[in-house]
Design a protein around this motif. Sequence first.
Motif, PDB file in Angstrom:
ATOM      1  N   VAL A  42      -3.700   1.322  -8.715  1.00 35.27           N
ATOM      2  CA  VAL A  42      -4.852   1.788  -9.477  1.00 35.27           C
ATOM      3  C   VAL A  42      -6.132   1.352  -8.764  1.00 35.27           C
ATOM      4  O   VAL A  42      -6.314   0.169  -8.473  1.00 35.27           O
ATOM      5  CB  VAL A  42      -4.828   1.234 -10.918  1.00 35.27           C
ATOM      6  N   ARG A  43      -6.989   2.322  -8.484  1.00 36.84           N
ATOM      7  CA  ARG A  43      -8.284   2.031  -7.854  1.00 36.84           C
ATOM      8  C   ARG A  43      -9.183   1.289  -8.851  1.00 36.84           C
ATOM      9  O   ARG A  43      -8.965   1.365 -10.060  1.00 36.84           O
ATOM     10  CB  ARG A  43      -8.969   3.328  -7.436  1.00 36.84           C
ATOM     11  N   PRO A  44     -10.202   0.592  -8.370  1.00 34.25           N
ATOM     12  CA  PRO A  44     -11.093  -0.134  -9.278  1.00 34.25           C
ATOM     13  C   PRO A  44     -11.683   0.731 -10.395  1.00 34.25           C
ATOM     14  O   PRO A  44     -11.872   0.267 -11.505  1.00 34.25           O
ATOM     15  CB  PRO A  44     -12.185  -0.663  -8.349  1.00 34.25           C
ATOM     16  N   GLY A  45     -11.933   1.999 -10.126  1.00 33.02           N
ATOM     17  CA  GLY A  45     -12.495   2.886 -11.145  1.00 33.02           C
ATOM     18  C   GLY A  45     -11.468   3.472 -12.091  1.00 33.02           C
ATOM     19  O   GLY A  45     -11.810   4.231 -12.988  1.00 33.02           O
ATOM     20  N   GLY A  46     -10.176   3.135 -11.888  1.00 33.32           N
ATOM     21  CA  GLY A  46      -9.129   3.599 -12.777  1.00 33.32           C
ATOM     22  C   GLY A  46      -8.331   4.782 -12.262  1.00 33.32           C
ATOM     23  O   GLY A  46      -7.318   5.138 -12.854  1.00 33.32           O
ATOM     24  N   ARG A  74      -6.326  -3.637  -1.408  1.00 33.29           N
ATOM     25  CA  ARG A  74      -7.543  -3.928  -2.199  1.00 33.29           C
ATOM     26  C   ARG A  74      -7.309  -3.603  -3.674  1.00 33.29           C
ATOM     27  O   ARG A  74      -7.766  -4.331  -4.560  1.00 33.29           O
ATOM     28  CB  ARG A  74      -8.728  -3.162  -1.630  1.00 33.29           C
ATOM     29  N   ASN A  75      -6.564  -2.526  -3.941  1.00 30.76           N
ATOM     30  CA  ASN A  75      -6.231  -2.200  -5.336  1.00 30.76           C
ATOM     31  C   ASN A  75      -5.387  -3.298  -5.968  1.00 30.76           C
ATOM     32  O   ASN A  75      -5.611  -3.687  -7.116  1.00 30.76           O
ATOM     33  CB  ASN A  75      -5.476  -0.875  -5.420  1.00 30.76           C
ATOM     34  N   LEU A  76      -4.395  -3.799  -5.208  1.00 29.30           N
ATOM     35  CA  LEU A  76      -3.510  -4.838  -5.730  1.00 29.30           C
ATOM     36  C   LEU A  76      -4.259  -6.131  -6.047  1.00 29.30           C
ATOM     37  O   LEU A  76      -3.867  -6.865  -6.953  1.00 29.30           O
ATOM     38  CB  LEU A  76      -2.381  -5.119  -4.741  1.00 29.30           C
ATOM     39  N   ALA A  77      -5.318  -6.404  -5.305  1.00 32.15           N
ATOM     40  CA  ALA A  77      -6.105  -7.611  -5.570  1.00 32.15           C
ATOM     41  C   ALA A  77      -6.736  -7.560  -6.961  1.00 32.15           C
ATOM     42  O   ALA A  77      -6.914  -8.600  -7.604  1.00 32.15           O
ATOM     43  CB  ALA A  77      -7.182  -7.781  -4.502  1.00 32.15           C
ATOM     44  N   ALA A  78      -7.027  -6.356  -7.455  1.00 33.67           N
ATOM     45  CA  ALA A  78      -7.655  -6.203  -8.760  1.00 33.67           C
ATOM     46  C   ALA A  78      -6.649  -5.929  -9.872  1.00 33.67           C
ATOM     47  O   ALA A  78      -6.870  -6.290 -11.033  1.00 33.67           O
ATOM     48  CB  ALA A  78      -8.687  -5.077  -8.714  1.00 33.67           C
ATOM     49  N   ASN A  79      -5.533  -5.259  -9.530  1.00 35.32           N
ATOM     50  CA  ASN A  79      -4.541  -4.886 -10.534  1.00 35.32           C
ATOM     51  C   ASN A  79      -3.193  -4.808  -9.826  1.00 35.32           C
ATOM     52  O   ASN A  79      -2.958  -3.894  -9.033  1.00 35.32           O
ATOM     53  CB  ASN A  79      -4.903  -3.543 -11.166  1.00 35.32           C
ATOM     54  N   SER A  80      -2.313  -5.721 -10.128  1.00 34.82           N
ATOM     55  CA  SER A  80      -1.041  -5.811  -9.411  1.00 34.82           C
ATOM     56  C   SER A  80       0.083  -4.974 -10.028  1.00 34.82           C
ATOM     57  O   SER A  80       1.211  -5.010  -9.543  1.00 34.82           O
ATOM     58  CB  SER A  80      -0.608  -7.277  -9.304  1.00 34.82           C
ATOM     59  N   GLU A  81      -0.210  -4.207 -11.076  1.00 40.05           N
ATOM     60  CA  GLU A  81       0.801  -3.340 -11.687  1.00 40.05           C
ATOM     61  C   GLU A  81       0.993  -2.104 -10.818  1.00 40.05           C
ATOM     62  O   GLU A  81       0.009  -1.453 -10.431  1.00 40.05           O
ATOM     63  CB  GLU A  81       0.395  -2.938 -13.100  1.00 40.05           C
ATOM     64  N   VAL A  82       2.265  -1.791 -10.504  1.00 37.32           N
ATOM     65  CA  VAL A  82       2.559  -0.675  -9.602  1.00 37.32           C
ATOM     66  C   VAL A  82       3.742   0.136 -10.100  1.00 37.32           C
ATOM     67  O   VAL A  82       4.510  -0.310 -10.958  1.00 37.32           O
ATOM     68  CB  VAL A  82       2.875  -1.172  -8.167  1.00 37.32           C
ATOM     69  N   GLY A 101       6.711  -2.335 -12.070  1.00 39.96           N
ATOM     70  CA  GLY A 101       6.670  -3.788 -12.071  1.00 39.96           C
ATOM     71  C   GLY A 101       5.353  -4.314 -11.553  1.00 39.96           C
ATOM     72  O   GLY A 101       4.384  -3.565 -11.369  1.00 39.96           O
ATOM     73  N   THR A 102       5.331  -5.603 -11.286  1.00 42.71           N
ATOM     74  CA  THR A 102       4.151  -6.293 -10.793  1.00 42.71           C
ATOM     75  C   THR A 102       4.387  -6.662  -9.334  1.00 42.71           C
ATOM     76  O   THR A 102       5.409  -7.264  -9.003  1.00 42.71           O
ATOM     77  CB  THR A 102       3.898  -7.579 -11.613  1.00 42.71           C
ATOM     78  N   ALA A 103       3.453  -6.285  -8.474  1.00 43.55           N
ATOM     79  CA  ALA A 103       3.553  -6.628  -7.053  1.00 43.55           C
ATOM     80  C   ALA A 103       3.074  -8.063  -6.860  1.00 43.55           C
ATOM     81  O   ALA A 103       1.956  -8.412  -7.233  1.00 43.55           O
ATOM     82  CB  ALA A 103       2.703  -5.675  -6.212  1.00 43.55           C
ATOM     83  N   VAL A 104       3.952  -8.897  -6.287  1.00 46.54           N
ATOM     84  CA  VAL A 104       3.655 -10.310  -6.061  1.00 46.54           C
ATOM     85  C   VAL A 104       3.706 -10.573  -4.564  1.00 46.54           C
ATOM     86  O   VAL A 104       4.675 -10.218  -3.893  1.00 46.54           O
ATOM     87  CB  VAL A 104       4.682 -11.211  -6.800  1.00 46.54           C
ATOM     88  N   ARG A 105       2.684 -11.192  -4.057  1.00 43.60           N
ATOM     89  CA  ARG A 105       2.603 -11.472  -2.623  1.00 43.60           C
ATOM     90  C   ARG A 105       3.688 -12.463  -2.208  1.00 43.60           C
ATOM     91  O   ARG A 105       3.936 -13.455  -2.890  1.00 43.60           O
ATOM     92  CB  ARG A 105       1.215 -12.037  -2.296  1.00 43.60           C
ATOM     93  N   VAL A 106       4.357 -12.182  -1.098  1.00 43.49           N
ATOM     94  CA  VAL A 106       5.365 -13.068  -0.526  1.00 43.49           C
ATOM     95  C   VAL A 106       4.730 -13.769   0.664  1.00 43.49           C
ATOM     96  O   VAL A 106       4.256 -13.108   1.592  1.00 43.49           O
ATOM     97  CB  VAL A 106       6.612 -12.284  -0.056  1.00 43.49           C
ATOM     98  N   TYR A 147       4.725  -7.725  -0.137  1.00 46.00           N
ATOM     99  CA  TYR A 147       4.774  -7.813  -1.594  1.00 46.00           C
ATOM    100  C   TYR A 147       6.189  -7.563  -2.082  1.00 46.00           C
ATOM    101  O   TYR A 147       6.926  -6.779  -1.484  1.00 46.00           O
ATOM    102  CB  TYR A 147       3.844  -6.774  -2.234  1.00 46.00           C
ATOM    103  N   ALA A 148       6.547  -8.222  -3.178  1.00 48.66           N
ATOM    104  CA  ALA A 148       7.824  -8.007  -3.858  1.00 48.66           C
ATOM    105  C   ALA A 148       7.534  -7.437  -5.237  1.00 48.66           C
ATOM    106  O   ALA A 148       6.622  -7.897  -5.925  1.00 48.66           O
ATOM    107  CB  ALA A 148       8.592  -9.317  -3.989  1.00 48.66           C
TER     108      ALA A 148
END
Length: 169
Positions: A42-46, A74-82, A101-106, A147-148
């Motif tokens: 999701v982009r910052p503007g939705g 950059r999108n994941l930094a603001a919203n990690s739902e994918v 799910g939620t993208a989590v940095r490995v 990301y996982a």
Amino acid sequence: MTRMEPTTEVDPRYGEPRAPATAWAEAVALLARAEVFWLTTVRPGGRPHVTPLLGVWADGALHFCTGAEERKSRNLAANSEVALTTGVNTLREGLDLVVEGTAVRVADEARLTALARAWEAKYGTDWHFDVRDGAFAGDAGNIAQVYAVAPRTVFGFGKSPYSQTRWRF
């Protein structure tokens, strides 16, 4: 990552009468062998951002990598739902999957090393990565964050017979 077996449900509204549930093992096999996935962030503007990428199924999660300055990162930094999707581009055969799910940095070096080996085993030597500073490092010096996505919900859309299976974790 140790994962429990998901709860499996068939939604009869979206399939042929009495269509059976797809087995989770069949979905996992498809996730493991699929070469291309479509990542939705999701982009910052939705607005949605959708892009194809490579992925590796390991330890109960789907893994992907991206450069730190790319739009998806950059999108994941603001919203990690994918959502990640894969399947076949046919109407009457195959199985399409949507992983939510939620993208989590490995960043763990040992885990990254195992994932780098898995990438190369799946995609060949063109996709060789070294591990450096908590990320993948490519031959040209490109750095990719990994990301996982441990599934929260997965949807399977069968096409012969038409069916919708939902797995919840």
